[in-house]
Design a protein around this motif. Structure first.
Motif, PDB file in Angstrom:
ATOM      1  N   LEU A  83      37.767  43.520  63.922  1.00 40.72           N
ATOM      2  CA  LEU A  83      38.138  42.306  63.212  1.00 40.72           C
ATOM      3  C   LEU A  83      39.569  42.004  63.618  1.00 40.72           C
ATOM      4  N   GLY A  84      39.789  40.851  64.219  1.00 41.16           N
ATOM      5  CA  GLY A  84      41.109  40.596  64.781  1.00 41.16           C
ATOM      6  C   GLY A  84      41.608  39.185  64.560  1.00 41.16           C
ATOM      7  N   GLY A  85      42.905  39.026  64.783  1.00 38.62           N
ATOM      8  CA  GLY A  85      43.540  37.720  64.730  1.00 38.62           C
ATOM      9  C   GLY A  85      44.284  37.457  66.019  1.00 38.62           C
ATOM     10  N   SER A  86      44.085  36.257  66.575  1.00 38.62           N
ATOM     11  CA  SER A  86      44.729  35.891  67.837  1.00 38.62           C
ATOM     12  C   SER A  86      45.940  35.000  67.623  1.00 38.62           C
ATOM     13  N   GLY A  87      46.261  34.723  66.379  1.00 39.51           N
ATOM     14  CA  GLY A  87      47.343  33.794  66.092  1.00 39.51           C
ATOM     15  C   GLY A  87      46.858  32.381  65.881  1.00 39.51           C
ATOM     16  N   SER A  88      45.695  32.064  66.416  1.00 38.90           N
ATOM     17  CA  SER A  88      45.125  30.731  66.228  1.00 38.90           C
ATOM     18  C   SER A  88      43.702  30.793  65.697  1.00 38.90           C
ATOM     19  N   GLY A  89      43.137  31.969  65.598  1.00 37.90           N
ATOM     20  CA  GLY A  89      41.781  32.124  65.097  1.00 37.90           C
ATOM     21  C   GLY A  89      41.473  33.589  64.874  1.00 37.90           C
ATOM     22  N   THR A  90      40.290  33.835  64.334  1.00 39.22           N
ATOM     23  CA  THR A  90      39.887  35.210  64.057  1.00 39.22           C
ATOM     24  C   THR A  90      38.707  35.609  64.941  1.00 39.22           C
ATOM     25  N   VAL A  91      38.577  36.893  65.132  1.00 43.25           N
ATOM     26  CA  VAL A  91      37.536  37.453  65.989  1.00 43.25           C
ATOM     27  C   VAL A  91      36.834  38.563  65.214  1.00 43.25           C
ATOM     28  N   ALA A  92      35.526  38.599  65.291  1.00 43.50           N
ATOM     29  CA  ALA A  92      34.759  39.724  64.735  1.00 43.50           C
ATOM     30  C   ALA A  92      33.638  40.032  65.709  1.00 43.50           C
ATOM     31  N   ASP A  93      33.584  41.266  66.198  1.00 43.25           N
ATOM     32  CA  ASP A  93      32.548  41.613  67.167  1.00 43.25           C
ATOM     33  C   ASP A  93      32.240  43.102  67.099  1.00 43.25           C
TER      34      ASP A  93
END
Lengths: 185, 176
Positions: A83-93
């Motif tokens: 679960l991550g944050g790129s600074g402009s959106g989130t990611v879950a994989d």
């Protein structure tokens, strides 16, 4: 839900005196493809890896850290969730790979290094598979990622060896420091 | 094997204070861990910030951060970034009242090396119960300096301060 997951991570403060340094690797000039901790004693309750590390890859991009146990190189024996944050959106994989944390390439600046803390829980217990959790990330003053991850090794053997590589295959960069600690029960 | 997790200093506020400082931090450890349990003097949305330095506090535009969090009653996580800041952010948008103190655990990794810029990882949360501002966040903070860190300030927004009873504990972690 997400808040509840994150709230369970990382807030614990280890008791003083029950937190011991086991071994440290500082990457020398020329880099290193693998950082290994071998002959890990089974006398602790948990292990913790703390690092400030980057890789030699030229891209200004995120690069997952692989954490393999006991020289098991079969990817199918591992699972990971991020679960991550790129600074402009989130990611879950999720992956059938031994992804445990993140580092970064040197495309931003050679002095920007990723940081992270990885907990390897109940690593010596032979009745359970081994579970890992981590917080990690890097920021490059305009780019970066921050991650909350878990990794599963589907094997009940006690962990006696840990090898860290990178998803990209790039070497860990000179001056990267990766330290292994033991936490008593 | 040697015990390697030591308390460096603890500050418990006896009255409201805008900034908490740690100075002349020992260089004999590998990492620092800062544990904050604070209460603000107002219930508005506030931030908690960090500045560091060597010999003095760096208030230049040398900080940046990326975060991941979830707030209050929203089911959707968010991620933001700020660059060229005059401080690093340890937590966003928290309104810690007496009933809902905020907790942050901040790791300053390899803080005494003079080769790399410094990266911090912060995990913060405000206790559930404040339906508007409670939440949880993970942040990565970059300080663009290769100087070793021996000064550290923690502060909140200008319009607010940390209330009496807030605690700030700095630990040192040493790798063999």
């Amino acid at each position: 839900m997400i808040g509840a997951i994150l709230a369970g991570a990382y807030g614990d403060v280890a008791p003083q005196g029950d937190f011991e340094s086991i071994a440290t690797v500082t990457v020398a000039a020329g880099g290193s493809a693998t950082v290994s901790f071998t002959s890990i004693p089974g006398t602790y309750q948990h292990l913790q890896i703390r690092y400030l590390a980057a890789n030699e890859g030229g891209a200004a991009s995120d690069d997952p850290i692989y954490l393999r146990f006991n020289s098991d190189s079969t990817n199918a024996n591992y699972r990971s969730h991020r679960l991550g944050g790129s600074g402009s959106g989130t990611v879950a994989d999720s992956y059938q790979l031994p992804i445990a944390a993140a580092t970064n390439g040197n495309g931003n600046a050679a002095t920007y290094y990723a940081g992270g803390v990885i907990d390897i829980l109940d690593y010596a217990n032979t009745n359970k598979n081994t579970t890992v959790r981590s917080l990690s990330g890097w920021d490059s003053n305009g780019g970066g990622y921050v991650w909350f991850m878990s990794e599963l090794w589907m094997n009940t053997a006690a962990v006696t060896r840990i090898d860290l590589t990178t998803f990209s295959g790039s070497d860990y960069r000179e001056h990267s420091r990766i330290a292994l600690y033991g936490i008593k029960g | 094997m040697t015990a390697t997790y030591e308390n460096i200093a603890t500050t418990t506020l006896g009255s409201a204070q805008t900034t908490v400082s740690f100075t002349n931090i020992s260089q004999s450890f590998t990492d620092l861990r800062l544990v904050i349990n604070d209460v603000k003097t107002t219930s508005s949305a506030r931030n908690v910030f960090i500045r560091v330095g060597n010999g003095s506090i760096d208030s230049g535009s040398n900080y940046s951060h990326t975060n991941l969090g979830a707030r209050a009653l929203s089911a959707t996580p968010f991620s933001d970034r700020q660059s060229n800041q005059t401080s690093g952010k340890l937590s966003w948008y928290t309104a810690a009242t007496t009933a809902h103190p905020q907790m942050s655990v901040v790791d300053l990794l390899n803080y005494s090396n003079t080769t790399t810029n410094k990266t911090f990882i912060s995990n913060s949360r405000t206790a559930p119960g404040d339906g508007t501002y409670s939440g949880v966040e993970v942040l990565v903070i970059l300080w663009r300096s290769t100087s070793a860190i021996n000064y550290l300030d923690v502060f909140t927004d200008v319009a607010d301060s940390f209330a009496s009873g807030s605690t700030f504990t700095l630990y040192g972690i040493k790798a063999e």
